[in-house]
Design a protein around this motif. Structure first.
Motif, PDB file in Angstrom:
ATOM      1  N   ARG A 113       0.838  -1.209   0.000  1.00 34.54           N
ATOM      2  CA  ARG A 113       0.000   0.000   0.000  1.00 34.54           C
ATOM      3  C   ARG A 113       0.871   1.256   0.000  1.00 34.54           C
ATOM      4  N   PHE A 114       1.939   1.249   0.807  1.00 32.87           N
ATOM      5  CA  PHE A 114       2.840   2.405   0.837  1.00 32.87           C
ATOM      6  C   PHE A 114       3.452   2.634  -0.536  1.00 32.87           C
ATOM      7  N   ASP A 162      -1.674   3.266   6.525  1.00 31.00           N
ATOM      8  CA  ASP A 162      -2.902   3.296   7.328  1.00 31.00           C
ATOM      9  C   ASP A 162      -3.460   4.721   7.397  1.00 31.00           C
ATOM     10  N   TYR A 163      -2.565   5.685   7.639  1.00 32.91           N
ATOM     11  CA  TYR A 163      -2.974   7.090   7.718  1.00 32.91           C
ATOM     12  C   TYR A 163      -3.596   7.548   6.398  1.00 32.91           C
ATOM     13  N   LEU A 164      -2.948   7.234   5.292  1.00 31.74           N
ATOM     14  CA  LEU A 164      -3.464   7.651   3.989  1.00 31.74           C
ATOM     15  C   LEU A 164      -4.757   6.932   3.637  1.00 31.74           C
ATOM     16  N   ASP A 165      -4.885   5.667   4.039  1.00 28.56           N
ATOM     17  CA  ASP A 165      -6.144   4.958   3.809  1.00 28.56           C
ATOM     18  C   ASP A 165      -7.306   5.690   4.481  1.00 28.56           C
ATOM     19  N   ALA A 390       3.040  14.479   0.521  1.00 35.64           N
ATOM     20  CA  ALA A 390       3.672  14.851   1.788  1.00 35.64           C
ATOM     21  C   ALA A 390       3.894  13.640   2.676  1.00 35.64           C
ATOM     22  N   ALA A 391       2.912  12.717   2.716  1.00 31.41           N
ATOM     23  CA  ALA A 391       3.028  11.564   3.607  1.00 31.41           C
ATOM     24  C   ALA A 391       4.124  10.597   3.163  1.00 31.41           C
ATOM     25  N   VAL A 392       4.207  10.312   1.848  1.00 26.99           N
ATOM     26  CA  VAL A 392       5.181   9.313   1.389  1.00 26.99           C
ATOM     27  C   VAL A 392       6.602   9.862   1.347  1.00 26.99           C
ATOM     28  N   GLY A 399       2.600   9.766  13.639  1.00 26.38           N
ATOM     29  CA  GLY A 399       2.587   9.268  15.001  1.00 26.38           C
ATOM     30  C   GLY A 399       3.353   7.988  15.223  1.00 26.38           C
ATOM     31  N   VAL A 400       4.395   7.729  14.426  1.00 27.40           N
ATOM     32  CA  VAL A 400       5.227   6.541  14.586  1.00 27.40           C
ATOM     33  C   VAL A 400       6.404   6.874  15.481  1.00 27.40           C
ATOM     34  N   ALA A 401       6.640   6.085  16.511  1.00 25.24           N
ATOM     35  CA  ALA A 401       7.789   6.280  17.388  1.00 25.24           C
ATOM     36  C   ALA A 401       9.052   5.901  16.651  1.00 25.24           C
TER      37      ALA A 401
END
Length: 402
Positions: A113-114, A162-165, A390-392, A399-401
């Protein structure tokens, strides 16, 4: 942050690797018709098609197609210079067959998905078009294998996907609602145009409202980029409205030659007799001539109002007449005798203007609402594209540690 080519700044912990480091070409022929689930790339999605359909271009045998698997990425790397609008990538979600003209990628050690979102970002940045420069219209895996792709840690890839979905689902729902609204508004528009003509019986033929019905010269206008005149094409006429910028720029000599002694004037109506047939608009200015497949209705101002006649051309009575005259099939060409004989209602000029003004007021309000919905869709699509990009590239904190 570090820099990675057209992706711009990316987090220091992310890597950029050549495509061959995370993907290979799938290329499984459909020998013996082992698969019959026909798939197609449509508007950035892989969709099912009926393998038994007679619609569209189909191969002599589906053995020439290739088999794709869930989590493959399909890319359409053809017609790169001629088509710069289509979405060229999609994620496969089920086993099936797809044309071998497409490039199928089998991924490894990455979240599919990414990568699908990343390919969408690459596509929207027009990277593929730059790779198909000059006369080159298509590219293959050998041309793409060194394409840089970003590979953040896999858990971060999943979090971004997940965020983009979630986010794109909300945007897509907004777009779908606005598209449904536009469909309803167009139905309301058609009903508003038809209403006054549905209550009256035809009492004349279209030729009775015209001084002349003039066909275009059956030649292609000679384009002059420095010309001050326009040859109107069928693309210039949609839903009763003149669409600027779709015609051909021509010289004054061409304008005079194509118009002869009966050039378009304000108050006349332009009509498309083919590709598509049955569209009409008011003449926008005297600085136009007829392009191919166009007809000029020179309105007899003593008998008819051009705008009234224009609305009536979109009535069910007139449109049905065109369709029935073509034996019930889709109208592909409305010949001049057919057009001249179209049944119309021709009341007094005062009544025509009253009807025309009433319909125009309703249509203007509906068109305004359609315009608002279309602008909302355009802004949502821009938002979707910017969000994915922006996300990719790591410019949004999901919110990923780390």
């Amino acid at each position: 942050m570090t820099t990675a080519g057209w992706f711009g700044a990316i987090p220091e912990r992310w890597d950029a690797v050549p495509l061959y480091g995370i993907a290979s070409e799938r290329k499984i022929p459909n020998k013996g018709l082992s698969e019959t689930n026909l798939l197609s790339l449509s508007y950035g999605r892989i969709v099912r098609k009926d393998i038994e359909t007679n619609e569209g271009l189909l191969p002599a045998s589906f053995e020439t197609y290739q088999i794709v698997r869930p989590d493959d990425i399909v890319l359409r790397m053809t017609d790169l210079q001629n088509d710069q609008r289509s979405l060229r990538s999609a994620l496969v979600r089920e086993t099936g067959i797809i044309t071998s003209a497409y490039l199928a990628l089998a991924l490894r050690n990455v979240d599919p998905r990414f990568m699908a979102y990343q390919f969408r970002a690459i596509d929207l940045m027009k990277v593929f078009y730059s790779m198909g420069g000059g006369l080159r219209q298509s590219i293959g895996f050998s041309d793409l294998k060194r394409l840089p792709v970003l590979t953040p840690p896999v858990e971060e890839q999943r979090a971004i996907a997940d965020y983009l979905d979630r986010e794109t689902a909300q945007i897509d729902a907004f777009i779908a609602k606005n598209e449904e609204l536009i469909t309803l508004l167009n139905e309301r528009r058609a009903a508003a145009v038809n209403a006054p003509f549905a209550r009256e019986e035809p009492n004349a033929r279209l030729s009775h409202a015209c001084e002349a019905v003039v066909d275009c010269p059956h030649t292609t206008p000679e384009v002059d980029d420095d010309g001050d005149f326009e040859a109107v094409r069928t693309a210039s006429v949609r839903a009763g409205v003149y669409v600027p910028g779709q015609g051909l720029t021509v010289s004054e000599a061409t304008w005079r030659s194509r118009n002869g002694s009966l050039g378009p004037r304000r108050g006349d109506v332009l009509f498309t007799r083919e590709a598509p047939a049955g569209e009409a608009c008011m003449v926008p200015s005297a600085e136009i001539c007829l392009g191919q497949r166009m007809v000029l209705l020179r309105i007899d101002s003593a008998k008819a109002d051009g705008q009234f006649l224009l609305w009536q051309l979109y009535s069910r009575e007139v449109q049905s007449y065109f369709e029935l005259a073509a034996n019930g099939s889709t109208v592909t060409n409305i010949r001049l005798p057919l057009l001249r004989s179209a049944p119309i209602w021709l009341p007094s000029l005062e009544e025509q203007r009253r009807v025309s003004d009433a319909v125009g007021e309703q249509v203007a309000a509906i068109d305004n609402a359609i315009g608002i919905a279309r602008r909302g869709i355009a802004l949502a699509r821009d938002r979707r594209a910017a969000l994915i990009s922006a996300a990719v590239t790591g410019k949004i904190d999901v919110g990923v540690a780390v």
